[in-house]
Write a protein that holds these residues in place. Structure first.
Motif, PDB file in Angstrom:
ATOM      1  N   SER A   1      -8.039   1.926  13.591  1.00 38.01           N
ATOM      2  CA  SER A   1      -8.195   0.248  13.521  1.00 38.01           C
ATOM      3  C   SER A   1      -8.882   0.099  12.152  1.00 38.01           C
ATOM      4  O   SER A   1      -8.425  -0.788  11.287  1.00 38.01           O
ATOM      5  CB  SER A   1      -9.163  -0.209  14.767  1.00 38.01           C
TER       6      SER A   1
ATOM      7  N   LEU B   1      -7.128  -1.894   8.964  1.00 37.18           N
ATOM      8  CA  LEU B   1      -8.158  -3.032   8.523  1.00 37.18           C
ATOM      9  C   LEU B   1      -8.114  -2.910   7.114  1.00 37.18           C
ATOM     10  O   LEU B   1      -7.922  -4.038   6.149  1.00 37.18           O
ATOM     11  CB  LEU B   1      -9.446  -3.037   9.234  1.00 37.18           C
TER      12      LEU B   1
ATOM     13  N   THR C   1      -6.578  -5.686   4.508  1.00 43.03           N
ATOM     14  CA  THR C   1      -7.368  -6.290   3.553  1.00 43.03           C
ATOM     15  C   THR C   1      -6.661  -6.246   2.087  1.00 43.03           C
ATOM     16  O   THR C   1      -7.070  -7.232   1.130  1.00 43.03           O
ATOM     17  CB  THR C   1      -8.915  -5.730   3.539  1.00 43.03           C
TER      18      THR C   1
ATOM     19  N   ILE D   1      -5.024  -4.511  14.834  1.00 43.04           N
ATOM     20  CA  ILE D   1      -6.158  -3.928  14.732  1.00 43.04           C
ATOM     21  C   ILE D   1      -7.131  -4.557  15.962  1.00 43.04           C
ATOM     22  O   ILE D   1      -7.875  -3.700  16.249  1.00 43.04           O
ATOM     23  CB  ILE D   1      -6.703  -4.763  13.452  1.00 43.04           C
TER      24      ILE D   1
END
Length: 286
Positions: free
Chosen positions: A7, A11, A15, A61
């Motif tokens: 996760s 992430l 991003t 996620i």
């Protein structure tokens, strides 16, 4: 523990997609040096990469941190529509970008009049329309299917056409063939058009000086790299009937997350004008 690590990793990828592509959009919109059609298309490509990954990455996620991973039927249909809409639009936009490079190299004197701002806007609008029609057809094909099991489990981390066809409690052979033909016409047809356009560019470069050939090839190399990274997985997934393979999960991660994350690096690290404009933007910001 493994799920939490995955996760955090996804992430980080997501991003990077958001900030990398937003940086490209802001740089192009604020720089006076990046007003050519190539950068106009590139800003929309970055927008599509953000939108495309946003359809699936946040849910992935979120699900990695939960024991129970569920999605409503309406949410599933929205995800299916979004994936094919933004993905289809990106395919058509890549064709428009290839046309732009073809005219710029083969007909440089007529380039400003042939690829005018109005033509650029029409090409972007046509790309969106093509993506919308393709996505609408895919979604309508699934909406007419019956799903009988109370606990339908998708063998993928987002709602896509092949896993959904596998869950239907009806004969989906005809629809499966239609989906394969539809996907094949768009993906393979677009790839062939792109290949032909670059063959035309290579033939045209024979009349250029060695320096001009090198510059033209350098300009096109980023676009060729993006085309290969995007079309390779799409051809593997969508140019076949509705059979699902374990490799689909890895391949899907590649074209929905990895490729949108790599695109900003591909277009910035190999483009001196973009790097100079980013430095100026950073200087003004500081």
């Amino acid at each position: 523990r493994v799920a939490k690590v995955c996760s955090l990793l996804f992430l980080l990828f997501y991003t990077t997609i958001i900030f990398g592509n937003l940086l490209i959009i802001i740089t192009i919109r604020t720089s006076d040096q990046l007003k050519s059609p190539m950068y106009f298309f590139l800003s929309f490509l970055s927008f599509l990469d953000i939108s495309y990954s946003t359809v699936s990455a946040p849910k992935l996620i979120h699900d990695l941190l939960r024991e129970e991973k569920t999605i409503s039927f309406a949410g599933c249909m929205a995800q299916l529509f979004g994936i094919h809409f933004f993905g289809g639009t990106e395919i058509f936009l890549l064709m428009a970008m290839a046309y732009d490079r073809c005219v710029a190299i083969c007909q440089p004197l007529h380039y400003p009049s042939v690829v005018s701002p109005r033509v650029c806007s029409c090409l972007v609008a046509a790309s969106g329309l093509g993506g919308f029609v393709h996505s609408l057809v895919q979604t309508l094909l699934v909406l007419q299917l019956p799903f009988c099991e109370p606990n339908n489990q998708l063998d993928l981390y987002f709602c896509d056409i092949h896993p959904l066809l596998a869950l239907a409690c009806a004969d989906t052979h005809t629809i499966s063939v239609g989906v394969a033909i539809s996907g094949g016409v768009i993906v393979l047809g677009s790839f062939l058009v792109l290949a032909v356009s670059y063959c035309v560019i290579l033939l045209s470069l024979r009349t250029h000086s060695p320096k001009g050939q090198l510059k033209a090839l350098y300009t096109c190399s980023s676009h060729i790299t993006v085309v290969v990274l995007f079309f390779g997985p799409c051809i593997f997934v969508y140019l076949r009937p509705s059979a699902t393979f374990p490799a689909d999960k890895v391949v899907s991660v590649f074209y929905t997350i990895i490729t949108p994350m790599l695109n900003p690096f591909i277009y910035t690290l190999r483009n001196q004008d973009m790097k100079n404009s980013m430095r100026k933007l950073w200087s003004r910001t500081v």
